[in-house]
Design a protein around this motif. Structure first.
Motif, PDB file in Angstrom:
ATOM      1  N   VAL A 173       0.457  -0.671  -0.213  1.00  0.00           N
ATOM      2  CA  VAL A 173       0.177  -0.036  -0.176  1.00  0.00           C
ATOM      3  C   VAL A 173       1.140   1.469   0.077  1.00  0.00           C
ATOM      4  O   VAL A 173       0.263   2.468  -0.326  1.00  0.00           O
ATOM      5  CB  VAL A 173      -0.759  -0.282   1.044  1.00  0.00           C
ATOM      6  CG1 VAL A 173      -1.644   1.372   1.085  1.00  0.00           C
ATOM      7  CG2 VAL A 173      -1.925  -1.681   1.045  1.00  0.00           C
ATOM      8  N   ALA A 174       1.959   1.297   0.800  1.00  0.00           N
ATOM      9  CA  ALA A 174       3.217   2.037   1.064  1.00  0.00           C
ATOM     10  C   ALA A 174       3.759   2.602  -0.020  1.00  0.00           C
ATOM     11  O   ALA A 174       3.609   4.329  -0.661  1.00  0.00           O
ATOM     12  CB  ALA A 174       4.385   1.941   2.030  1.00  0.00           C
ATOM     13  N   ARG A 175       3.855   1.906  -1.287  1.00  0.00           N
ATOM     14  CA  ARG A 175       4.369   1.448  -2.458  1.00  0.00           C
ATOM     15  C   ARG A 175       2.682   2.566  -3.643  1.00  0.00           C
ATOM     16  O   ARG A 175       3.967   2.931  -4.472  1.00  0.00           O
ATOM     17  CB  ARG A 175       4.814   0.503  -3.227  1.00  0.00           C
ATOM     18  CG  ARG A 175       4.772   0.495  -4.674  1.00  0.00           C
ATOM     19  CD  ARG A 175       6.304   1.707  -4.452  1.00  0.00           C
ATOM     20  NE  ARG A 175       6.970   1.673  -5.952  1.00  0.00           N
ATOM     21  CZ  ARG A 175       6.574   2.538  -7.211  1.00  0.00           C
ATOM     22  NH1 ARG A 175       5.338   3.542  -6.804  1.00  0.00           N
ATOM     23  NH2 ARG A 175       6.995   2.535  -8.398  1.00  0.00           N
ATOM     24  N   LEU A 176       2.066   2.490  -3.309  1.00  0.00           N
ATOM     25  CA  LEU A 176       1.034   2.716  -4.530  1.00  0.00           C
ATOM     26  C   LEU A 176       1.018   4.535  -4.051  1.00  0.00           C
ATOM     27  O   LEU A 176       2.070   5.342  -3.751  1.00  0.00           O
ATOM     28  CB  LEU A 176      -0.790   2.938  -4.229  1.00  0.00           C
ATOM     29  CG  LEU A 176      -0.860   1.242  -4.095  1.00  0.00           C
ATOM     30  CD1 LEU A 176      -2.301   1.421  -2.833  1.00  0.00           C
ATOM     31  CD2 LEU A 176      -0.506   0.518  -5.329  1.00  0.00           C
ATOM     32  N   PRO A 177       1.032   5.164  -5.487  1.00  0.00           N
ATOM     33  CA  PRO A 177       1.700   7.155  -5.371  1.00  0.00           C
ATOM     34  C   PRO A 177       0.557   7.424  -5.227  1.00  0.00           C
ATOM     35  O   PRO A 177      -0.398   7.010  -4.802  1.00  0.00           O
ATOM     36  CB  PRO A 177       0.741   6.601  -7.451  1.00  0.00           C
ATOM     37  CG  PRO A 177       0.888   5.839  -7.628  1.00  0.00           C
ATOM     38  CD  PRO A 177       0.791   4.554  -6.810  1.00  0.00           C
TER      39      PRO A 177
END
Length: 830
Positions: A474-478
């Motif tokens: 989730v943290a990698r999502l823009p």
């Protein structure tokens, strides 16, 4: 009676048919009288015979009664004679019975005296053998004396028998004392070279077997305790007693088993002395290790603890293979095969090698374990006897595993390229497969050590690792800025690479969702049964489902952000000064370019299910945005509204083509209905703007029945109505009685403008509502304005909206009837 009379007449007429035949009456009468007399004579004879027969029957009955009386008398006489004969026989045999009982008593007495003599002799002989320690002969004599004593159980109150039994008991105590005394030399140096002493001890075992079972148990216990006395002295509070030197304990007992193998051959195999020794060794060792683990300061290191546990498990496995319990091992190996992947058949080859090794050993020994050995092996299981004491102290191991897994997870995320693995068609991230690989290795390590509480605690660690991985996805999502209005989504700038990364995250989360369920099933098979019901990965699966939802929402939001720029270009166009209607505007071309570049890539990376979800979310978000964007324009002229109506139709076509851009053979019905319904709202809004000023309130109510008063004011602003001129229109809008409008059923020729309901986006009653709304649109604008295609809108005359409205109204009046004409007239009057 009448029938009899008729038959008589017929008989007479038959005999005398004519008058001439009556001459034969007299002869006939004579004949009948003779026949009557003959019958009377027969009757009298029969009566006389019956009288004579009754007298004879009475005489015969009386004779039978007399015969019965005579027979009864003879039977009574025979019974009396039989009783007399029985008395006579009893008197004759009375003396014979006495002689028979006397013979039986004499025989029993002789037998008892003979056995007593044998018992006395045997006891005397056994006493001599016990004194001389002739164990081999004494063993056989013990069996004989035991059998003889069993014949005198009923004579226990006889003093002589009591005396012999006490003497026999004393002899057995003497034999037991001598045997225990001789076994005190067991374990001394040079005993194995003394063949005579070894043979004497072997014979002593025969004596112990002949004694009570408690004697054998006591002797075995003494022998094992003597052996373990040295062990307790060596490994109690000394340097070699430390946890890191646990292997020396097991080496010591194995040396003892090897060195005493020849000496212990004196014991019968059924005694299982080595088995008992190892049982006591395990109990003593467990107590000592438990004390060391409980009192150790500081606490032992993880490496030391695991090394000691590993050596303990290996030792327990050796004991189980040697003394039985292979079935439990087989069950564990089966569980290993279910829980882990094997490479090159390693586990299978090991199992086969162990199986045939055991078979070869049995063939070499030439005998199988008897039933007693199997029961003894089943009564005590060496697995876990010592190693179970490590279980309460394995928390440091679990903490180390968690630290290692979390560090490995961080490393995987740092090294992640956020591209799908080369050579695969799954389009998942490499970290997705690697995180389960490291969990699998950790699970295999732990299951090789323990399958109890420690494995359950490690299962909890696996759950935390998977939740952490979900968080990192989730943290990698823009990310973008939040919306200006509280509760609204903001904008997220997503590049082409970001779109691919989001798709990879969706696929990876789906893979993790499925694999987490399989991992939970494997752990439930591996772990002990009382923990298996607590294994549940549903929360972790929900975490990855949340990642999928968040990623798809971000993907839609990113595409909306790119489309928002084109909508901003749409709002900046000079709609008020547009001179003519032409081809579709540049912002429509921009929307087409964005969809054409992004949708095929997204469809190629996502599964059909998630792509369908993406389409639905995109349509559900973009269509209302497009509708609201019309209000952002400053002013829209008649020509501008016509051009925007053309653009809206083009945008709706682009949305309907999204499934085909994604490679779908057919467009889902629900999606088509929803896009048509939502985009028709924008078309209706523009048609309201195209309507003449005097009918705008009625048209707004007809085309946008759910529209608010604020939107009506905004429409007036778009048409350029001044505030001073808008008040009558507002009053008419406010005072308009919607229930007074007639219900008009106009068949629509343009099916694309209708918006049937869809189970995905709307309720089942929306279709009827839209049909009624379009009917009212037909009244306000005429069928021609509704059914005109985009090309006809472009070709429409620019002389003014009023002329177009009048033409449409005139055509509608001709086709629909006088009641529509009256309503149009009322609109003109107003």
């Amino acid at each position: 009676m009448a029938r009899t009379r008729a038959s008589t007449l017929e008989f007479i007429n038959e005999i005398f048919p004519t008058e001439a035949s009556l001459v034969a009456v007299d002869p006939l009468l004579g004949k009948l009288r003779n026949k009557i007399r003959h019958v009377d004579a027969e009757i009298i004879a029969a009566i006389r015979l019956q009288s004579t027969s009754g007298s004879k029957a009475k005489e015969d009955l009386a004779a039978a009664m007399r015969a019965i009386q005579e027979l009864t008398q003879k039977i009574s006489e025979m019974k009396e004679k039989a009783e007399q004969s029985e008395v006579m026989v009893q008197e004759i045999c009375r003396d014979i019975k006495k002689l028979d009982f006397a013979k039986k008593n004499i025989t029993t007495t002789i037998t008892a005296l003979h056995r007593l003599a044998m018992l006395v002799s045997a006891v005397e002989q056994l006493q001599g053998m016990a004194v001389k320690r002739q164990y081999k002969e004494a063993a056989g004599q013990l069996e004989a004396v035991n059998q003889l004593c069993s014949h005198f159980e009923a004579y226990s109150d006889i003093p002589k028998i009591t005396e012999l039994r006490e003497k026999f008991k004393g002899i057995k105590d003497m034999l037991k004392s001598h045997v225990f005394s001789d076994f005190a030399s067991l374990g001394t140096a040079g005993l194995s070279e003394d063949g005579q002493q070894m043979q004497q001890l072997a014979d002593a075992c025969l004596v112990i077997d002949a004694l009570d079972p408690s004697a054998k148990e006591e002797l075995i216990r003494n022998v094992c305790s003597k052996e373990l006395t040295a062990y307790q002295q060596i490994f109690q509070g000394t340097e070699v007693a430390k946890l890191e030197k646990a292997e020396r304990r097991y080496a010591w007992i194995k040396r003892q088993l090897r060195s005493n193998e020849e000496v212990w051959s004196i014991f019968p195999p059924s005694w299982r002395v080595p088995h008992t020794l190892c049982m006591q060794f395990c109990k003593v060792t467990r107590a000592q290790l438990m004390e060391i683990l409980d009192t150790a300061q500081p606490k032992p290191e993880v490496g030391t603890l695991l090394q000691a546990l590993q050596r303990t498990l290996e030792f327990e496995e050796e004991l189980a293979d040697r003394f039985g319990g292979n079935e439990g091992k087989k069950h564990e190996e089966d569980s290993d095969d279910e829980g882990f992947d094997t490479k090159d058949g390693e586990l299978t080859a090991s199992a086969i090698r162990r199986k045939y090794k055991n078979q070869l050993k049995q063939e070499t020994d030439g005998q199988k374990q008897d039933a007693a050995n199997e029961r003894a092996a089943a009564a005590f299981n060496f697995r876990g006897t010592i190693s179970s004491c490590f279980e309460p102290h394995m928390s440091i191991y679990v903490e180390l595993e968690e630290k290692t897994l979390m560090e490995s997870l961080d490393k995987l995320i740092q090294e992640e390229t956020w591209e799908s693995e080369e050579g695969t068609q799954s389009h998942i991230l490499a970290s997705g497969t690697q995180v389960f690989l490291i969990i699998k290795r950790s699970l295999k390590r732990c299951s090789a050590l323990t399958r109890n509480q420690t494995l359950f605690n490690l299962y909890k660690v696996f759950q935390r690792v998977l939740r952490a991985y979900a968080g990192k996805l989730v943290a990698r999502l823009p990310r973008g800025q939040p919306g200006l209005v509280s509760g609204t989504e903001g904008q997220v700038k997503v590049s082409d690479k970001d779109e691919r990364v989001i798709c990879y995250i969706v696929n990876t989360a789906e893979y993790c969702h499925e694999t987490a369920a399989n991992m939970g099933e494997n752990i439930a098979k591996l772990i002990d049964s009382h923990f298996s019901e607590s294994i549940d990965m549903s929360e972790e699966q929900d975490e990855f489902s949340g990642v999928i939802t968040k990623a798809l929402s971000t993907l839609v939001l990113g595409l909306e952000t790119r489309l928002e720029n084109e909508l901003a270009n749409m709002a900046r166009l000079p709609w008020a000064t547009l001179e003519s209607v032409g081809d579709q505007s540049d912002y429509v071309n921009g929307i087409s370019a964005i969809l054409s570049s992004s949708v095929p890539v997204i469809a190629g990376l996502l599964s059909s299910l998630y792509f369908q979800y993406f389409m639905d979310k995109l349509a559900a978000s973009f269509a209302p945005r497009f509708y609201n964007n019309i209000f952002k324009c400053k002013r829209i002229s008649e020509t501008g509204a016509q051009q925007m109506l053309l653009d809206t139709h083009a945008v709706k076509t682009l949305l309907l083509e999204v499934p085909s851009l994604g490679g779908q053979a057919s467009t889902p019905t629900g999606y088509t209905k929803y896009v048509a319904r939502e985009m028709s709202k924008a078309e209706h809004l523009l048609k309201v703007i195209l309507s003449p000023m005097e009918a705008i309130a009625d048209t707004y109510r007809a085309l946008l029945p759910e529209g608010s008063g604020a939107d009506f004011l905004r429409i007036l602003d778009l048409k350029g109505v001044k505030r001073t001129d808008s008040q009558p229109l507002i009053d008419r809008f406010t005072n308009r009685n919607l229930e007074g409008l007639p219900t008009l059923h106009i068949q629509q020729s343009n099916q694309g403008n209708t918006a049937p309901s869809t189970p995905t986006f709307g309720n089942s009653g929306q279709q009827n509502k839209d049909s009624a709304m379009m009917s009212r649109v037909g009244v306000a604008l005429g069928r021609g304005a509704i059914s005109q295609s985009a090309a006809s809108v472009v070709a429409a005359s620019s002389t003014g909206l009023k002329r177009l409205f009048e033409q449409a109204k005139e055509g509608a009046v001709k086709k629909e009837g006088s009641h529509i004409q009256e309503w149009f007239s009322s609109i003109g009057r107003r």
